[in-house]
Design a protein around this motif. Structure first.
Motif, PDB file in Angstrom:
ATOM      1  N   ASP B 188       0.841  -1.203   0.000  1.00 54.32           N
ATOM      2  CA  ASP B 188       0.000   0.000   0.000  1.00 54.32           C
ATOM      3  C   ASP B 188       0.874   1.249   0.000  1.00 54.32           C
ATOM      4  OD1 ASP B 188      -2.319  -1.517   0.173  1.00 54.32           O
ATOM      5  OD2 ASP B 188      -2.373  -1.433   2.377  1.00 54.32           O
ATOM      6  N   VAL B 189       1.930   1.212   0.804  1.00 52.78           N
ATOM      7  CA  VAL B 189       2.810   2.380   0.947  1.00 52.78           C
ATOM      8  C   VAL B 189       3.579   2.614  -0.348  1.00 52.78           C
ATOM      9  CG1 VAL B 189       4.737   3.365   2.244  1.00 52.78           C
ATOM     10  CG2 VAL B 189       3.035   1.930   3.417  1.00 52.78           C
ATOM     11  N   LEU B 190       4.091   1.524  -0.916  1.00 53.85           N
ATOM     12  CA  LEU B 190       4.925   1.654  -2.119  1.00 53.85           C
ATOM     13  C   LEU B 190       4.119   2.093  -3.334  1.00 53.85           C
ATOM     14  CD1 LEU B 190       7.180  -1.512  -1.712  1.00 53.85           C
ATOM     15  CD2 LEU B 190       7.839   0.878  -1.355  1.00 53.85           C
ATOM     16  N   THR B 191       2.827   1.761  -3.341  1.00 53.19           N
ATOM     17  CA  THR B 191       2.019   2.117  -4.508  1.00 53.19           C
ATOM     18  C   THR B 191       1.230   3.406  -4.294  1.00 53.19           C
ATOM     19  OG1 THR B 191       0.275   0.659  -3.707  1.00 53.19           O
ATOM     20  CG2 THR B 191       1.795  -0.259  -5.340  1.00 53.19           C
ATOM     21  N   ALA B 192       1.380   4.034  -3.119  1.00 55.72           N
ATOM     22  CA  ALA B 192       0.700   5.319  -2.891  1.00 55.72           C
ATOM     23  C   ALA B 192       1.303   6.359  -3.830  1.00 55.72           C
ATOM     24  CB  ALA B 192       0.869   5.743  -1.439  1.00 55.72           C
ATOM     25  N   GLU B 193       0.555   7.409  -4.100  1.00 59.26           N
ATOM     26  CA  GLU B 193       1.036   8.420  -5.048  1.00 59.26           C
ATOM     27  C   GLU B 193       2.334   9.046  -4.550  1.00 59.26           C
ATOM     28  OE1 GLU B 193      -2.350  11.419  -3.462  1.00 59.26           O
ATOM     29  OE2 GLU B 193      -0.972  12.246  -4.936  1.00 59.26           O
ATOM     30  N   PRO B 194       3.256   9.308  -5.471  1.00 54.12           N
ATOM     31  CA  PRO B 194       4.519   9.921  -5.063  1.00 54.12           C
ATOM     32  C   PRO B 194       4.340  11.414  -4.760  1.00 54.12           C
ATOM     33  CG  PRO B 194       4.474   9.606  -7.448  1.00 54.12           C
ATOM     34  CD  PRO B 194       3.196   9.021  -6.922  1.00 54.12           C
ATOM     35  N   ILE B 195       5.055  11.891  -3.744  1.00 51.51           N
ATOM     36  CA  ILE B 195       5.075  13.326  -3.439  1.00 51.51           C
ATOM     37  C   ILE B 195       6.374  13.918  -3.994  1.00 51.51           C
ATOM     38  CG2 ILE B 195       5.142  15.061  -1.603  1.00 51.51           C
ATOM     39  CD1 ILE B 195       2.439  13.723  -1.764  1.00 51.51           C
ATOM     40  N   ALA B 196       7.486  13.352  -3.559  1.00 54.85           N
ATOM     41  CA  ALA B 196       8.803  13.733  -4.075  1.00 54.85           C
ATOM     42  C   ALA B 196       9.587  12.426  -4.118  1.00 54.85           C
ATOM     43  CB  ALA B 196       9.478  14.764  -3.177  1.00 54.85           C
ATOM     44  N   GLU B 197       9.627  11.798  -5.269  1.00 51.96           N
ATOM     45  CA  GLU B 197      10.181  10.444  -5.386  1.00 51.96           C
ATOM     46  C   GLU B 197      11.580  10.372  -4.782  1.00 51.96           C
ATOM     47  OE1 GLU B 197       9.756   8.579  -9.304  1.00 51.96           O
ATOM     48  OE2 GLU B 197       8.231  10.090  -9.730  1.00 51.96           O
ATOM     49  N   PRO B 198      11.874   9.293  -4.072  1.00 52.36           N
ATOM     50  CA  PRO B 198      11.086   8.073  -3.852  1.00 52.36           C
ATOM     51  C   PRO B 198      10.061   8.164  -2.702  1.00 52.36           C
ATOM     52  CG  PRO B 198      13.258   7.830  -2.885  1.00 52.36           C
ATOM     53  CD  PRO B 198      13.229   9.186  -3.517  1.00 52.36           C
ATOM     54  N   LEU B 199       9.821   9.338  -2.186  1.00 59.90           N
ATOM     55  CA  LEU B 199       8.932   9.500  -1.035  1.00 59.90           C
ATOM     56  C   LEU B 199       7.469   9.452  -1.486  1.00 59.90           C
ATOM     57  CD1 LEU B 199       9.319  10.313   2.053  1.00 59.90           C
ATOM     58  CD2 LEU B 199       8.955  12.660   1.286  1.00 59.90           C
ATOM     59  N   SER B 200       6.688   8.540  -0.895  1.00 65.67           N
ATOM     60  CA  SER B 200       5.269   8.466  -1.261  1.00 65.67           C
ATOM     61  C   SER B 200       4.418   9.182  -0.214  1.00 65.67           C
ATOM     62  CB  SER B 200       4.826   7.006  -1.398  1.00 65.67           C
ATOM     63  OG  SER B 200       4.464   6.466  -0.142  1.00 65.67           O
ATOM     64  N   ARG B 201       3.169   9.435  -0.580  1.00 66.27           N
ATOM     65  CA  ARG B 201       2.279  10.179   0.317  1.00 66.27           C
ATOM     66  C   ARG B 201       2.156   9.495   1.672  1.00 66.27           C
ATOM     67  NH1 ARG B 201      -2.878   9.709   1.518  1.00 66.27           N
ATOM     68  NH2 ARG B 201      -3.259   8.179  -0.115  1.00 66.27           N
ATOM     69  N   LEU B 202       2.103   8.160   1.688  1.00 60.93           N
ATOM     70  CA  LEU B 202       1.910   7.457   2.961  1.00 60.93           C
ATOM     71  C   LEU B 202       3.172   7.443   3.822  1.00 60.93           C
ATOM     72  CD1 LEU B 202      -0.369   4.469   1.873  1.00 60.93           C
ATOM     73  CD2 LEU B 202      -1.010   6.505   3.182  1.00 60.93           C
ATOM     74  N   GLU B 203       4.299   7.864   3.257  1.00 61.00           N
ATOM     75  CA  GLU B 203       5.538   7.935   4.046  1.00 61.00           C
ATOM     76  C   GLU B 203       5.718   9.297   4.714  1.00 61.00           C
ATOM     77  OE1 GLU B 203       8.830   5.146   2.131  1.00 61.00           O
ATOM     78  OE2 GLU B 203       7.905   6.490   0.671  1.00 61.00           O
ATOM     79  N   CYS B 204       4.789  10.214   4.468  1.00 60.94           N
ATOM     80  CA  CYS B 204       4.830  11.541   5.092  1.00 60.94           C
ATOM     81  C   CYS B 204       3.750  11.569   6.175  1.00 60.94           C
ATOM     82  CB  CYS B 204       4.515  12.635   4.080  1.00 60.94           C
ATOM     83  SG  CYS B 204       5.485  12.563   2.557  1.00 60.94           S
ATOM     84  N   ALA B 205       4.140  11.940   7.396  1.00 62.23           N
ATOM     85  CA  ALA B 205       3.162  12.001   8.481  1.00 62.23           C
ATOM     86  C   ALA B 205       2.096  13.046   8.163  1.00 62.23           C
ATOM     87  CB  ALA B 205       3.864  12.348   9.795  1.00 62.23           C
ATOM     88  N   GLY B 206       0.830  12.671   8.374  1.00 67.20           N
ATOM     89  CA  GLY B 206      -0.232  13.670   8.297  1.00 67.20           C
ATOM     90  C   GLY B 206      -0.166  14.565   9.522  1.00 67.20           C
ATOM     91  N   HIS B 207      -1.028  15.540   9.611  1.00 67.90           N
ATOM     92  CA  HIS B 207      -0.951  16.461  10.747  1.00 67.90           C
ATOM     93  C   HIS B 207      -2.095  16.252  11.724  1.00 67.90           C
ATOM     94  CE1 HIS B 207       1.956  18.434   8.120  1.00 67.90           C
ATOM     95  NE2 HIS B 207       2.465  18.906   9.246  1.00 67.90           N
ATOM     96  N   SER B 208      -1.853  16.643  12.960  1.00 68.52           N
ATOM     97  CA  SER B 208      -2.892  16.619  13.980  1.00 68.52           C
ATOM     98  C   SER B 208      -2.855  17.912  14.769  1.00 68.52           C
ATOM     99  CB  SER B 208      -2.691  15.446  14.954  1.00 68.52           C
ATOM    100  OG  SER B 208      -3.088  14.234  14.364  1.00 68.52           O
ATOM    101  N   ASP B 209      -3.979  18.234  15.389  1.00 68.16           N
ATOM    102  CA  ASP B 209      -4.034  19.321  16.366  1.00 68.16           C
ATOM    103  C   ASP B 209      -3.784  18.709  17.738  1.00 68.16           C
ATOM    104  OD1 ASP B 209      -4.881  20.794  14.221  1.00 68.16           O
ATOM    105  OD2 ASP B 209      -6.922  21.117  14.961  1.00 68.16           O
ATOM    106  N   GLY B 210      -3.234  19.489  18.634  1.00 75.20           N
ATOM    107  CA  GLY B 210      -3.065  18.969  19.988  1.00 75.20           C
ATOM    108  C   GLY B 210      -2.122  19.824  20.798  1.00 75.20           C
ATOM    109  N   SER B 211      -2.055  19.505  22.068  1.00 72.40           N
ATOM    110  CA  SER B 211      -1.123  20.199  22.954  1.00 72.40           C
ATOM    111  C   SER B 211      -0.582  19.188  23.958  1.00 72.40           C
ATOM    112  CB  SER B 211      -1.842  21.338  23.681  1.00 72.40           C
ATOM    113  OG  SER B 211      -0.989  21.921  24.648  1.00 72.40           O
ATOM    114  N   VAL B 212       0.659  19.372  24.351  1.00 72.16           N
ATOM    115  CA  VAL B 212       1.287  18.515  25.361  1.00 72.16           C
ATOM    116  C   VAL B 212       1.903  19.420  26.418  1.00 72.16           C
ATOM    117  CG1 VAL B 212       2.994  16.714  25.820  1.00 72.16           C
ATOM    118  CG2 VAL B 212       1.846  16.791  23.593  1.00 72.16           C
ATOM    119  N   VAL B 213       1.643  19.092  27.677  1.00 71.98           N
ATOM    120  CA  VAL B 213       2.211  19.874  28.783  1.00 71.98           C
ATOM    121  C   VAL B 213       2.852  18.914  29.791  1.00 71.98           C
ATOM    122  CG1 VAL B 213       1.664  21.384  30.747  1.00 71.98           C
ATOM    123  CG2 VAL B 213       0.534  21.761  28.534  1.00 71.98           C
TER     124      VAL B 213
END
Ligand SMILES: [Zn+2]
Lengths: 157, 383
Positions: B188-213
């Motif tokens: 799944d990861v290897l066949t995901a669309e490329p963002i900046a080859e060889p890096l695929s979309r699934l190899e880039c962390a998505g973002h989240s909102d949050g806070s840590v204290v």
């Protein structure tokens, strides 16, 4: 207990849009100015050298990041080198797919220890390989403005 | 270290891809209340000093540090804000306690990434304005170029990088905090669309909102406040050269330098033998492998195979990112390193639920400030 109030529907959350217009002037600096003037006027590269560390800085710098000494030894550097690493970029800055993916590379120049990050062209992505010989393509003299964009791209030699 | 310092309170909020109802200040307040409850402290009475991490362009507010005191209980108190990775902020709070001037310190980091509408432009704005920015390239191109060079220099394979994604997102399924858990295959990861080859979309962390204290306390105070203080044994941080044209593309030298400083201050001679597990920056899948090697947990070029064989899985000999990492929890901007620390704290306390590692006694957290930076920070924690 921390937050007591929770919203029940996303549309209930008010928000405002705003942008941050930022504009600045970026000084090339003493080393940068000499580098870009040389590109603009002669279509060639200059680097600075730290004789103590035996490092030829490309792009040129006024100081050595290893020994911290002031650098005033300048040398001409040929516009040939090889592909140290590259990528095929598929997104633009809006995160939208590019209609034509572009090849970005870090090119190490033959006569220097560093090199330049720039686009590769006149080649298909699947034909690029590490170590490939490339050369800089400069814009015509009357189009050059003294910036990194005076180099159009690198191409295979 | 010259004085013992421990984490005696931990709080968090968000860890979701959107938090439409909360302002970033309320996210911080929510996390702070939990941390102060956890530590049993009253911020208006007990806390001596506050450190926050953030970045003006992430906030969409210039001079963001003026916006932090009220939601932390820090009005009219010493406040320091750091434009840096969360663990750099933690290091600053530790140092304030080491001065002897402060006994209880707070460190906070947060993300309201869902409100940032032009994140690639912000990252592009961090690139050298004279030599790099005029190229107008998506900054993940830097990660693509790093990844390719790393693969070439170490004979690591794309499959091995993809195995990091499968592992971390699967770990996240056991983490109620993590919003990006998924059961996905290497394919799944290897066949995901490329963002900046060889890096695929699934190899880039998505973002989240949050806070840590976190609430930190000096030795004696920590023992009074907590039955189970988590001791900060050592911290380290380093920057490499920022020049794209001078940095080593295949090697995370900043991680090696930060790790060596953390191990030296912790008195650790052999990290692989003395540390039981790690939470390590995985903003991009290959980064987990590169960081693991640079920190000395395995030899250069061996992290990929180790991962593929399951050595860094939850039940493996050296679990890496049991929380799911940034790939599984979502990237929390400047708070990402603090999210790594949070998991180390929960594991050492035995509060990690289904993903609890047996006999976890010493853990490491490592944060990286993301592209285009070469800034890293490490902390060693123990029971
Ligand atoms: Zn030198």
């Amino acid at each position: 207990m921390s937050l007591l109030h929770r919203i029940e529907h996303p549309d209930d959350a008010l928000n405002w849009h705003g942008d941050m217009p930022t504009e600045g002037r970026y000084t090339a600096g003493i080393a940068g100015e000499r580098f870009f003037r040389e590109i603009k006027e002669k279509g060639q590269f200059l680097a600075t050298v730290c004789l103590d560390c035996d490092i030829t800085y490309m792009p040129p710098r006024l100081y050595c990041e290893e020994c911290f000494s002031h650098l005033d030894e300048w040398v001409e550097v040929g516009s040939w080198g090889h592909v140290h690493t590259f990528t095929v970029v598929h997104r633009d800055l809006d995160n939208e797919p590019l209609s034509e993916p572009r090849i970005l590379a870090f090119v190490t120049l033959d006569d220097a220890d560093g090199g330049l990050v720039h686009y590769l062209d006149e080649i298909e992505p699947e034909d690029v390989y590490l170590g490939m010989r490339v050369e800089a393509v400069f814009r015509a003299e009357d189009e050059r403005q003294g910036s990194i964009s005076d180099i159009e791209y690198f191409r295979p030699v | 270290m010259i004085r013992d310092v421990a984490i005696v309170g931990a709080g968090w909020s968000g860890f979701r891809s959107i938090t439409p109802e909360l302002s970033h200040k309320e996210l911080m307040y929510d996390a702070a209340v939990r941390a102060y409850e956890d530590a049993g402290v009253d911020p208006r009475r007990d806390i001596d000093t506050f450190v926050t991490v953030g970045e003006d362009y992430h906030e969409g507010i210039s001079i963001f540090d003026e916006y932090v005191p009220d939601q932390l209980g820090a009005v009219q108190r010493p406040v320091q804000s750091i434009a840096g990775e969360g663990i750099q902020g933690l290091a600053a709070a530790v140092m304030q306690i080491l001065t002897g001037r402060f006994d209880i310190a707070v460190v906070e980091g947060h993300s309201k990434a869902s409100n940032i509408l032009t994140l690639p432009y912000i990252l592009a704005f961090a690139m050298d304005p004279v030599f790099n920015r005029p190229l107008g390239v998506h900054p993940y191109a830097i990660a693509g170029m790093e990844m390719l060079r790393y693969l070439a220099e170490t004979a690591t394979t794309p499959e091995e990088c993809a195995a990091v994604v499968a592992k971390n997102r699967s770990n996240a399924l056991f983490n109620p905090l993590a919003g990006h858990g998924a059961s996905i295959s290497i394919d799944d990861v290897l066949t995901a669309e490329p963002i900046a080859e060889p890096l695929s979309r699934l190899e880039c962390a998505g973002h989240s909102d949050g806070s840590v204290v976190f609430v930190l306390a000096a030795g004696e105070t920590a023992r009074v406040l907590s039955d189970h203080p988590i001791w900060i044994r050592g911290v380290g941080w380093a920057n490499d050269t920022f020049w794209l044209e001078s940095r080593p593309w295949g090697d995370a030298r900043y991680a090696r330098a930060a790790g060596e400083m953390a191990f030296r201050t912790a008195g650790i001679k052999s990290p692989a033998k003395e540390i039981d597990f790690a939470e390590i920056d995985d903003t991009f899948a290959y980064k987990e492998l590169q960081h693991l090697e640079a920190l000395g947990f395995c030899s250069r070029g061996s992290a990929g195979e180790w991962t593929l064989e399951g050595g860094t899985a939850l039940g493996g000999e050296f679990p890496v990112n049991p929380s799911g990492g940034a790939l599984g929890e979502g990237h929390l901007l400047d708070a990402t390193g603090l999210a790594r620390v949070l998991e180390v704290v929960l594991q050492l306390r035995g509060q990690a639920g289904q993903r609890q590692i047996d006999a976890a006694e010493v853990g490491l957290a490592f944060g990286w400030r993301g592209v285009p930076t070469t800034a890293g920070a490490a902390v060693v924690l123990s029971n």
